[in-house]
Design an enzyme around this catalytic site. Structure first.
Site, short mmCIF file in Angstrom:
data_model
loop_
_atom_site.label_atom_id
_atom_site.label_comp_id
_atom_site.label_asym_id
_atom_site.label_seq_id
_atom_site.Cartn_x
_atom_site.Cartn_y
_atom_site.Cartn_z
N ASP A 111 0.82 -1.21 0.00
CA ASP A 111 0.00 0.00 0.00
C ASP A 111 0.86 1.27 0.00
OD1 ASP A 111 -2.16 -1.64 0.07
OD2 ASP A 111 -2.70 -1.28 2.16
N ALA A 112 1.99 1.22 0.68
CA ALA A 112 2.84 2.42 0.76
C ALA A 112 3.33 2.85 -0.62
CB ALA A 112 4.03 2.15 1.67
N LYS A 130 -34.74 -17.71 -4.98
CA LYS A 130 -34.60 -17.03 -3.70
C LYS A 130 -34.36 -18.04 -2.57
CE LYS A 130 -35.09 -13.10 -3.62
NZ LYS A 130 -36.20 -12.16 -3.61
N GLU A 183 -24.27 -4.69 -9.55
CA GLU A 183 -24.89 -4.51 -8.23
C GLU A 183 -23.88 -3.85 -7.30
OE1 GLU A 183 -28.59 -5.74 -6.11
OE2 GLU A 183 -27.95 -5.75 -8.20
N CYS A 233 -64.15 -4.23 -4.50
CA CYS A 233 -65.17 -3.19 -4.39
C CYS A 233 -65.61 -2.79 -5.79
CB CYS A 233 -64.58 -1.98 -3.66
SG CYS A 233 -65.55 -0.49 -3.82
N CYS A 279 -68.06 -2.56 0.72
CA CYS A 279 -66.74 -1.94 0.82
C CYS A 279 -66.62 -1.17 2.14
CB CYS A 279 -66.53 -0.99 -0.36
SG CYS A 279 -65.01 -0.03 -0.26
N LYS A 286 -27.03 -13.89 -5.99
CA LYS A 286 -27.86 -12.68 -6.14
C LYS A 286 -27.50 -11.75 -4.99
CE LYS A 286 -32.57 -11.04 -6.76
NZ LYS A 286 -32.48 -9.94 -5.79
N GLU A 338 -24.72 -17.23 -10.63
CA GLU A 338 -23.93 -16.46 -9.67
C GLU A 338 -24.82 -16.05 -8.51
OE1 GLU A 338 -24.06 -12.74 -12.72
OE2 GLU A 338 -22.53 -12.65 -11.18
N ASP A 396 -27.36 -8.73 -2.51
CA ASP A 396 -28.42 -7.91 -1.92
C ASP A 396 -27.95 -6.47 -1.90
OD1 ASP A 396 -30.38 -8.01 1.17
OD2 ASP A 396 -30.83 -7.31 -0.85
N CYS A 408 -66.55 2.80 0.91
CA CYS A 408 -67.63 3.53 0.23
C CYS A 408 -68.98 2.83 0.30
CB CYS A 408 -67.26 3.78 -1.23
SG CYS A 408 -67.25 2.29 -2.26
N TYR A 436 1.78 2.23 -3.52
CA TYR A 436 0.62 2.78 -4.21
C TYR A 436 0.38 4.23 -3.76
CZ TYR A 436 -4.15 3.46 -5.90
OH TYR A 436 -5.26 3.95 -6.55
N ASP A 437 0.44 4.45 -2.44
CA ASP A 437 0.21 5.80 -1.92
C ASP A 437 1.25 6.78 -2.45
OD1 ASP A 437 -0.85 4.65 1.40
OD2 ASP A 437 -1.95 4.86 -0.50
N LYS A 439 -29.09 -17.67 -15.62
CA LYS A 439 -29.36 -17.08 -16.92
C LYS A 439 -28.96 -18.08 -18.01
CE LYS A 439 -28.33 -12.43 -15.23
NZ LYS A 439 -27.41 -11.28 -15.28
N SER A 474 -36.81 -6.44 -14.27
CA SER A 474 -36.77 -7.24 -13.05
C SER A 474 -36.55 -8.71 -13.43
CB SER A 474 -38.07 -7.10 -12.27
OG SER A 474 -38.35 -5.76 -11.99
N LEU A 475 -36.43 -9.56 -12.42
CA LEU A 475 -36.32 -11.00 -12.64
C LEU A 475 -37.51 -11.70 -11.99
CD1 LEU A 475 -32.55 -11.76 -11.89
CD2 LEU A 475 -33.65 -11.57 -14.12
N TYR A 528 -22.79 -7.79 -13.66
CA TYR A 528 -23.55 -9.01 -13.96
C TYR A 528 -24.12 -9.07 -15.38
CZ TYR A 528 -27.65 -6.17 -12.63
OH TYR A 528 -28.61 -5.19 -12.54
N CYS A 573 -65.27 5.19 -5.32
CA CYS A 573 -64.66 4.74 -4.07
C CYS A 573 -63.46 5.61 -3.69
CB CYS A 573 -64.23 3.28 -4.19
SG CYS A 573 -63.48 2.63 -2.68
#
Length: 676
Positions: A31-32, A315, A174, A427, A409, A116, A114, A118, A412, A34-35, A291, A80-81, A226, A433
């Site tokens: 890291d040093a 799910k 994601e 209703c 209802c 899913k 793969e 969250d 109403c 890179y910095d 998929k 959506s899926l 994805y 209504c």
């Protein structure tokens, strides 16, 4: 070496080290080091600000705060899926795939699979390899521009690595917050006396919607790619998993559990493997995505309105908790559905505190035999909708009462109707209504209905909340003086709205029928009804048998139409609308010669300059065509205006006839449709 060459060399080194660290998880330098390189680049850029470019690693830290997010229209919808919850659902999905492909020699389909994640779905647009826009999914058609925020996330490349990428490339992925980062974020919040986030997904969503990108930069966010969206000026691999591997070579992080399996058995084995790994993973997942791997198969399978046919999310089992039912009430939804709802003693389940749970319908109430006072097990089905799974009858108090369905209802007092072949009671109050009022008015004023310019959702809600309107007819009686009393409504805005409402009086019968909001009567059905009856009174007096004679109308829709016009409340509103001056030119029933596009499927793409897309669609519908949203082998013609992209490319690839707007206008003129 010139200053420009120094900057270029440092940027290449830093981008290379970023790729090794974030994508390959295999850093070459400490890291040093890179910095040191980063500070060196930053110093040179500060001394030469004119040489700073948007793809520089120093530009990730975030700029000045925004006043608000602007809207972005997705060139390709972010769909959506569909969900699977068990092995039977997966087997049915696999069976549908094989049936639709019509390939008898195909014994098993290969799937890319793969976890899913969250998190939050985002779209990243690259032009000539440089990130130019980041957007949220939003409603799938329109999202929010979060470019400044996504630029702060280390796993999102500001410039693509390697070579061979398309000139325009939309990458979808994601954005999520790892568990360790979430814990550290909440610990800091608690130390400052702030409210902690409920779960990593909420934390990721809140971080992405910060108007100050410096706040986002301080949050531990990551992104896994994805899929792709728009692809122009280049070609990608023929398999979904191979496309993802291409993305990895261009600098994107992929989920390391990406795999390819064959058949439903392979899918289920992968699902079981990830179920076992779920708790040990460094990030939250709520299922597995499968998929169809072959892109040619994906194109052949196509889409339904909200989801691709070639993908599914399997799910994980929902989380469950025990609580007590305080009461069972009935609520009326925007479509008139009368739904039993269990009011609960609040319980924390699936990352949220749940106080209410749907009971779906009376069949479900009777099956569970759920009563006020019962101890129940609550589950968040699909990690979204709380529902009652089981009544713990051993803990049932004495003197509980069975639940009875309402006959009128609760809002109403209109009759509640339940058709023999339906589980849901509704209703019949329709436009009358109050529970359905806001949604009915929003629908009535919408662009595809009466198209009242300036009458948006928030304004309708204010009008209803302040008891100024009760049905669509009362819109036409609104005065400027009434409107100016509303929040943020000046005299000029009020005058413009009154004028726009007045303009909407002159309409077309199909639009009017669609605007009434009759259940399951969409644009196409409204047009079919108008062309068949040509007259509102004839339609209102039609029997179910006569309605069924209309193309696009079956027995159930006929019952809905007949039931709507049988309600005195609805007839009163229609009479009031006509009395207010709502009118349309008489429709002449078209001959078969006029429906020259009957049975044909057309697609519109790009920007049309001589007419709106809606007008073009209506012209095609008037000629009998079906207007689809995507190109497939069954498409008969594509009209491509300026800016047409992937749909036009696909049409050319499939050898489907195309027209530019000038040719389309000439075609319409030949059919007697004059475009002004």
């Amino acid at each position: 070496m010139s200053t420009e060459q120094q900057i270029l060399q440092l940027k290449e080194q830093l981008n290379h080290h970023n790729y090794r660290y974030y994508v390959l998880d295999d850093p070459e330098v400490p890291d040093a080091e890179y910095d040191r390189l980063f500070q060196q680049l930053k110093k040179i850029e500060l001394e030469n600000p004119s040489l700073i470019t948007s793809d520089s690693p120093t530009q990730r830290v975030g700029g000045s705060p925004l006043d608000g997010f602007t809207q972005v229209s997705h060139e390709m919808p972010m769909l959506s899926l569909d969900n699977a919850f068990d092995a039977e659902d997966m087997a049915e999905f696999n069976r549908r795939i094989i049936d639709r492909l019509k390939r008898p020699e195909l014994s098993e389909v290969q799937y890319a699979c793969e976890p899913k994640l969250d998190g939050i779905a985002v779209s990243l647009l690259y032009e000539h390899g440089v990130l130019v826009r980041g957007a949220t999914r939003g409603d799938g058609a329109t999202g929010e521009d979060i470019t400044l925020n996504v630029r702060t996330i280390p796993t999102i490349p500001l410039r693509l690595a390697g070579e061979g990428y398309p000139e325009r490339l939309e990458v979808r992925g994601e954005i999520y917050m790892p568990k360790s980062g979430f814990s550290a974020l909440n610990k800091r919040a608690e130390q400052r006396g702030e409210k902690p986030f409920v779960n990593p997904r909420n934390a990721a969503a809140g971080s992405l919607r910060q108007l100050d990108p410096r706040v986002t930069a301080a949050r531990p966010l990551e992104m896994c790619s994805y899929s792709v969206g728009v692809v122009e000026g280049g070609r990608l691999a023929d398999k979904h998993a191979d496309i993802l591997r291409q993305l990895k070579a261009w600098g994107f992080k992929l989920n390391p559990l990406l795999d390819e399996v064959s058949g439903v058995e392979g899918c289920l084995a992968y699902y079981e493997r990830l179920t076992a790994l779920r708790d040990s993973l460094p990030y939250e997942i709520d299922g597995v995505v499968f998929k169809v791997n072959d892109l040619a198969f994906q194109q052949a399978l196509g889409f339904v309105s909200r989801a691709p046919r070639w993908a599914i999310a399997h799910k994980f089992p929902a989380q469950e908790e025990l609580t007590t039912v305080k009461a069972i009430e009935f609520q009326v939804g925007r479509t008139g559905a009368v739904t039993p709802v269990a009011r609960l003693n609040p319980v924390f389940v699936g990352g949220v505190t749940v106080s209410n749970a749907t009971l779906h319908n009376m069949d479900e109430v009777e099956r569970l035999d759920v009563r006020a006072g019962d101890a129940v097990i609550i589950r968040r089905a699909g990690d979204v909708i709380p529902q009652v799974v089981r009544v713990v009858t051993e803990k049932r108090p004495e003197n509980t009462c069975k639940v009875s369905a309402p006959t009128t209802c609760p809002i109403c007092d209109s009759a509640v109707e339940r058709l023999e072949d339906e589980a849901v009671a509704r209703c019949t109050g329709g436009l009358y209504c109050a529970a359905q009022r806001k949604e009915a008015l929003k629908h009535y004023a919408s662009r595809k209905a009466m198209d009242i310019d300036g009458l948006g959702d928030k304004l309708i809600e204010m009008l209803v909340d302040q008891d100024l309107i009760h049905n669509p007819a009362e819109l036409y009686a609104l005065k400027v003086e009434q409107l100016t009393k509303l929040e943020r409504m000046g005299p000029k805005s009020a005058e413009n709205l009154v004028n726009a409402i007045g303009v909407s009086k002159k309409t077309q019968l199909p639009r009017f029928l669609y605007a009434l909001g009759i259940r399951e009567v969409g644009e196409a059905t409204a047009r079919a009804l108008a062309l068949h009856f040509c007259d509102l009174e004839k339609l209102m007096a039609a029997s179910e048998e006569e309605l069924i004679e209309v193309s696009d109308v079956g027995g159930i829709v006929a019952k809905h139409i007949k039931g709507f016009f049988a309600q005195a409340h609805n007839l009163e509103v229609i009479e009031a609308l006509l009395a207010a001056g709502v009118s349309w030119d008489r429709i002449e029933q078209p001959s078969s010669d006029e429906l020259v596009l009957s049975g044909k499927t057309w697609v519109l793409t790009g920007k049309l300059e001589l007419m709106g897309r809606s007008d073009a669609k209506n012209h095609l519908l008037a000629l009998g065509a079906k207007v689809a949203g995507s190109v497939s082998a069954k498409t008969d013609c594509v009209v491509a205006g300026p800016g047409a992209g992937s749909k036009l490319k696909k049409a050319v690839d499939l050898d489907i006839p195309t027209m530019d707007e000038e040719q389309f206008v000439a075609f319409l003129n030949q059919q007697g449709i004059v475009v002004k």
